[in-house]
Design a protein around this motif. Structure first.
Motif, mmCIF file in Angstrom:
data_model
loop_
_atom_site.group_PDB
_atom_site.id
_atom_site.type_symbol
_atom_site.label_atom_id
_atom_site.label_comp_id
_atom_site.label_asym_id
_atom_site.label_seq_id
_atom_site.Cartn_x
_atom_site.Cartn_y
_atom_site.Cartn_z
ATOM 1 N N ALA A 747 0.833 -1.210 0.000
ATOM 2 C CA ALA A 747 0.000 0.000 0.000
ATOM 3 C C ALA A 747 0.863 1.254 0.000
ATOM 4 N N LEU A 748 1.917 1.271 0.828
ATOM 5 C CA LEU A 748 2.804 2.438 0.860
ATOM 6 C C LEU A 748 3.634 2.534 -0.419
ATOM 7 N N THR A 749 4.020 1.385 -0.975
ATOM 8 C CA THR A 749 4.732 1.386 -2.263
ATOM 9 C C THR A 749 3.882 2.067 -3.328
ATOM 10 N N ASN A 750 2.604 1.700 -3.377
ATOM 11 C CA ASN A 750 1.696 2.294 -4.364
ATOM 12 C C ASN A 750 1.472 3.778 -4.080
ATOM 13 N N MET A 751 1.435 4.140 -2.785
ATOM 14 C CA MET A 751 1.241 5.543 -2.429
ATOM 15 C C MET A 751 2.405 6.400 -2.936
ATOM 16 N N VAL A 752 3.635 5.936 -2.693
ATOM 17 C CA VAL A 752 4.818 6.691 -3.129
ATOM 18 C C VAL A 752 4.901 6.724 -4.651
ATOM 19 N N SER A 753 4.573 5.595 -5.302
ATOM 20 C CA SER A 753 4.607 5.544 -6.776
ATOM 21 C C SER A 753 3.625 6.548 -7.372
ATOM 22 N N ALA A 754 2.420 6.617 -6.785
ATOM 23 C CA ALA A 754 1.408 7.566 -7.270
ATOM 24 C C ALA A 754 1.909 8.998 -7.116
ATOM 25 N N CYS A 755 2.561 9.252 -5.998
ATOM 26 C CA CYS A 755 3.065 10.586 -5.717
ATOM 27 C C CYS A 755 4.146 10.982 -6.729
ATOM 28 N N LYS A 756 5.050 10.064 -7.002
ATOM 29 C CA LYS A 756 6.137 10.350 -7.950
ATOM 30 C C LYS A 756 5.587 10.568 -9.360
ATOM 31 N N LEU A 757 4.584 9.808 -9.710
ATOM 32 C CA LEU A 757 3.940 9.954 -11.018
ATOM 33 C C LEU A 757 3.371 11.364 -11.174
ATOM 34 N N LEU A 758 2.706 11.832 -10.128
ATOM 35 C CA LEU A 758 2.084 13.150 -10.193
ATOM 36 C C LEU A 758 3.111 14.279 -10.110
ATOM 37 N N ARG A 759 4.214 14.035 -9.409
ATOM 38 C CA ARG A 759 5.275 15.050 -9.385
ATOM 39 C C ARG A 759 5.802 15.298 -10.800
ATOM 40 N N LYS A 760 5.956 14.225 -11.549
ATOM 41 C CA LYS A 760 6.432 14.358 -12.938
ATOM 42 C C LYS A 760 5.428 15.138 -13.772
ATOM 43 N N GLU A 761 4.157 14.817 -13.577
ATOM 44 C CA GLU A 761 3.113 15.515 -14.333
ATOM 45 C C GLU A 761 3.088 17.004 -13.986
ATOM 46 N N LEU A 762 3.241 17.306 -12.679
ATOM 47 C CA LEU A 762 3.237 18.705 -12.256
ATOM 48 C C LEU A 762 4.454 19.449 -12.801
ATOM 49 N N ALA A 763 5.618 18.764 -12.828
ATOM 50 C CA ALA A 763 6.838 19.383 -13.347
ATOM 51 C C ALA A 763 6.706 19.631 -14.851
ATOM 52 N N GLY A 764 6.053 18.674 -15.543
ATOM 53 C CA GLY A 764 5.872 18.809 -16.991
ATOM 54 C C GLY A 764 4.893 19.890 -17.367
ATOM 55 N N ALA A 765 3.979 20.186 -16.446
ATOM 56 C CA ALA A 765 2.951 21.191 -16.736
ATOM 57 C C ALA A 765 3.478 22.613 -16.577
ATOM 58 N N LYS A 766 4.648 22.756 -15.958
ATOM 59 C CA LYS A 766 5.181 24.104 -15.712
ATOM 60 C C LYS A 766 5.829 24.679 -16.974
#
Length: 766
Positions: A747-766
């Motif tokens: 569950a925590l593995t999936n939580m961190v993976s989801a977070c990293k995925l969204l960090r990339k998306e947020l960085a790409g949107a800038k």
């Protein structure tokens, strides 16, 4: 003179039901094994009350999980996602609704009024179909009758059931579950008919929502419901029970005006104004008054002399034949039996009464009013009351003065939250969407054994510290491997988030078996606050410093806040609650300052129970929130800007107190969000501005279900739609102590993976 018990604890004196449930859930025992334990518990409880002389003994107050969920099962109001196709509801469907399963989330769980008990919230919509699908109430009545005990079957009343329900997902907000009243009553009629056929002479409807601030439509629903049920109830004596607060004047008028009702139970411990109402507004002639004078919420021995005075005054109003001595509410909110406390201090023990002793108190009062007073019982009680009032261990003048000095003043950090967050970010250097957990990690059997052996002096302090150090090291490494940003030490040294602190504070006493059900199989053992509270020495600095030395990442110091310690304890009733809370706040303040001095830069002060203590009447909210929020601010008002203060809240409806939560002035708040269908986010959608850090939980830890990366990412995206990315934290809903590592790691593995995925998306949107 007769006696009555509203309800009784169901877990067993030594948590027999807990262990039977968990064995069944783990596949180690059969349904038959579980049912046998349950039947033995019910039998012993009924026999105990009968032997004490109780006239009105409740049945159907036992539950495998929750009494509201039992009502949902009785009504066949199973949400469609569970795939139930009719017939008698079995364990598979029942426990899936309660706990979720491998593929489906559980139903929402929230606090039962202002208690620490959690109920499963009904999900209803305009298309909900009701059908009689659990015959538990009738089965248990027959079971008791077969044992020679004639009981009063207890049902959650139809109006309270609907008022406690929520609208199912996807249904228009204008829909009111109360509009289903006419559809739900036919099932109640079927249940009543079966109970009559089985030989029941009384039936009890619990309608606790009567103590809330109800509007005219809601009050009218009671008249509608019981008028509709009147012919079905003909030939039965009917009791309506309210508890936990005063019944408002309009509700009282509605209640006593209902036709076909034989009697009413009122909480006269928390509802002292109801007593005035009975005296001033009168009581209907010929009706029974079940007077709740024995406290079902706390563990202090009843002041029998004071109760006799109250009962005598009521007897003059309603008559000897119509007055029944009762408990203020179900005894499920107190511990089970003082007999099992062999190590408790004898003086303090004499001041207490658990559920079994409260049954004796109720019957002693009834017999005394009937002219059969047990002089020895009353004399022992009077001696205990005098002992408690005069004991030097109760009062500490220095503590009293320090707490009194806090009144009327304000305690806040010197700079605003945005300036503090900037200073903290410069020091902590956290990524966008920082990840953390709430505090605890799984409590394994080995861990519990180590603590148990240390407490019993079977292992040395050196061996104990070594074992706990190894567990902390394992938890720290796991979090680093998972790449979590702000770590916790996992709390392996702690038995319970309140008990652990209470054991190190003065003014607290502890039980060996004073267990109280919180939800499902989860039990807590509330400390007893009997005297003034102070902190003799540091409580957590040793372990937090040890954990911080194992990592370069920030390590949270973990504390339980004063309001939660107060609300999750059995609190002294000889002074206002806020005075006790201020004393605890000063003790926690010293701990916060010592953690900061030891180099701990992130400190979490959990206030999981802030919402729980909110009075049930709106007119009393402001006073409570003022001292509760003030107590929290006292704990951390003196720390540096660079010290980040977190708090955590769980499993309550916080939307109506969001402004008080903001006023707590914490730097970061983590809060339950997933099990309640992201209800919390609606507050921010409706325009509430929140500038501090916030972590709405991304998955429900009270279910064994493991959420996928995609599911968690979707939840975070929903949060990002209403909250700024720079204040959003990513974390589970609550602590992980009740889960297994086989569930926590993925569950925590999936939580961190989801977070990293969204960090990339947020960085790409800038």
């Amino acid at each position: 003179m007769a006696s009555h018990i509203v309800g009784y604890p169901r877990m067993g004196a030594k948590r027999e039901l807990k262990f039977a449930l968990e064995s069944f859930w783990d596949g180690k025992s059969s349904a038959e094994d579980l049912q046998k334990v349950a039947a033995d518990l019910r039998s012993s409880i009924w026999k105990q009350m009968a032997d004490a002389g109780t006239k009105y003994i409740p049945s159907n107050t036992f539950s495998y999980y929750d009494q509201v969920l039992d009502t949902t099962a009785m009504l066949g109001a199973v949400p469609k996602r569970y795939g139930w196709n009719g017939g008698e509801i079995g364990f598979d469907t029942y426990f899936s609704m309660a706990r979720g399963n491998a593929t489906l989330p559980a139903m929402e769980m929230t606090k039962w009024f202002d208690t620490n008990y959690h109920f499963i919230v009904p999900e209803l919509g305009p298309d909900t179909k009701f059908t009689y699908s659990s015959h538990k109430a009738v089965t248990e009545y027959k079971e008791a009758k077969g044992l020679g005990v004639d009981t009063v079957p207890v049902l959650i009343g139809p109006v309270s059931y609907l008022l406690l329900a929520k609208t199912e997902k996807g249904v228009d907000k204008s829909f009111s579950p109360l509009s289903l009243l006419e559809k739900v009553l036919p099932v109640y009629k079927e249940v009543i008919a079966e109970l009559k056929a089985a030989g029941a002479s009384w039936i009890q409807f619990d309608e606790p929502t009567l103590v809330l601030d109800l509007d005219s439509t809601q009050l009218q629903a009671f008249t509608t419901a019981y008028s509709e049920l009147e012919s079905s109830l003909s030939g039965l004596d009917v009791l309506i029970v309210s508890y936990f607060a005063d019944v408002p004047a309009e509700a009282y008028k509605t209640l006593v005006g209902l036709k076909g009702i034989s009697g009413f139970t009122f909480d006269l411990v928390r509802g002292t104004k109801t007593l005035d109402l009975i005296k001033s507004a009168g009581f209907p002639s010929g009706k029974y008054l079940f007077a709740g004078v024995v406290d079902g919420r706390n563990i202090w021995a009843n002041d029998l002399a004071a109760s006799i005075d109250t009962l005598s005054a009521l007897e003059a109003i309603v008559g000897k034949d119509k007055l029944v001595v009762s408990t203020s509410c179900s005894l499920m909110h107190t511990a089970v039996d003082l007999v099992n406390e062999t190590k408790l201090d004898n003086e303090i023990k004499s001041w207490l009464a658990f559920a079994a002793q409260k049954v004796l108190e109720v019957n002693a009062l009834a017999k005394a009013l009937a002219g059969q007073k047990d002089e020895a019982f009353f004399s022992a009680n009077a001696a205990a009351q005098a002992s408690r009032k005069s004991s030097p261990r109760v009062t500490n003048e220095e503590v009293q003065k320090a707490a009194a000095a806090l009144r009327g003043s304000d305690h806040r950090r010197s700079t605003n939250v945005s300036a503090r967050l900037a200073a903290q970010q410069k020091k902590l250097n956290l990524p966008i969407l920082p990840t953390t957990t709430i505090g605890s990690f799984p409590q394994t059997m080995d861990l519990r054994r180590v603590r148990r052996e240390y407490k019993a002096n079977k292992i040395s302090e050196e061996e104990y510290v070594k074992a706990i150090r190894e567990e902390i090291s394992k938890v720290v490494k796991l979090q680093e491997d998972l790449d979590i940003d702000v770590l916790v030490h996992g709390e392996p040294e702690r038995n319970d988030m309140v008990e652990y602190f209470g054991e190190q504070l003065s003014g607290f006493a502890f039980t060996a078996n004073g267990w109280v059900q919180s939800y499902g199989s989860r039990c807590v053992k509330p400390p007893i606050i009997y005297g003034d509270v102070s902190r003799p020495k540091a409580m957590t600095v040793f372990w937090s410093s040890m954990a911080q030395s194992m990592t370069s990442r920030p390590m949270k110091g973990m504390l339980t806040g004063p309001v939660t310690i107060l609300n999750w304890s059995f609190v002294r009733n000889d002074q206002p609650r806020f005075e006790t809370c201020y004393q605890i706040a000063l003790a926690i303040k010293k701990e916060v300052e010592d953690l900061e001095a030891a180099g701990i830069t992130v400190i979490q002060i959990d206030e999981a129970a802030l919402r729980e203590g909110l009075p049930l009447r709106k007119s009393e909210h402001a006073f409570y929130l003022d001292w509760a929020v003030h107590s929290f601010r006292i704990t951390n008002c003196g720390v540096q800007d660079t010290t980040q203060i977190h708090t955590h809240m769980c499993y309550s409806n916080f939307n109506d107190i969001i402004h008080s939560i903001i006023d707590m002035d914490a730097d970061v708040i983590t809060i339950e969000n997933s099990r309640s269908d992201e209800k919390l986010l609606s507050v921010f959608r409706e325009g509430v501005k929140y500038g501090a850090g916030i972590g709405p939980g991304v998955y429900d830890i009270h279910s064994p279900r493991i959420p996928s990366t995609e599911e968690i990412a979707d939840r975070i995206n929903k949060m990002l739609a209403v909250l700024e990315a720079n204040i959003l934290w990513v974390n589970p809903d609550c602590g992980l102590k009740t889960r297994k590592y086989t569930e926590v790691n993925p569950a925590l593995t999936n939580m961190v993976s989801a977070c990293k995925l969204l960090r990339k998306e947020l960085a790409g949107a800038k």
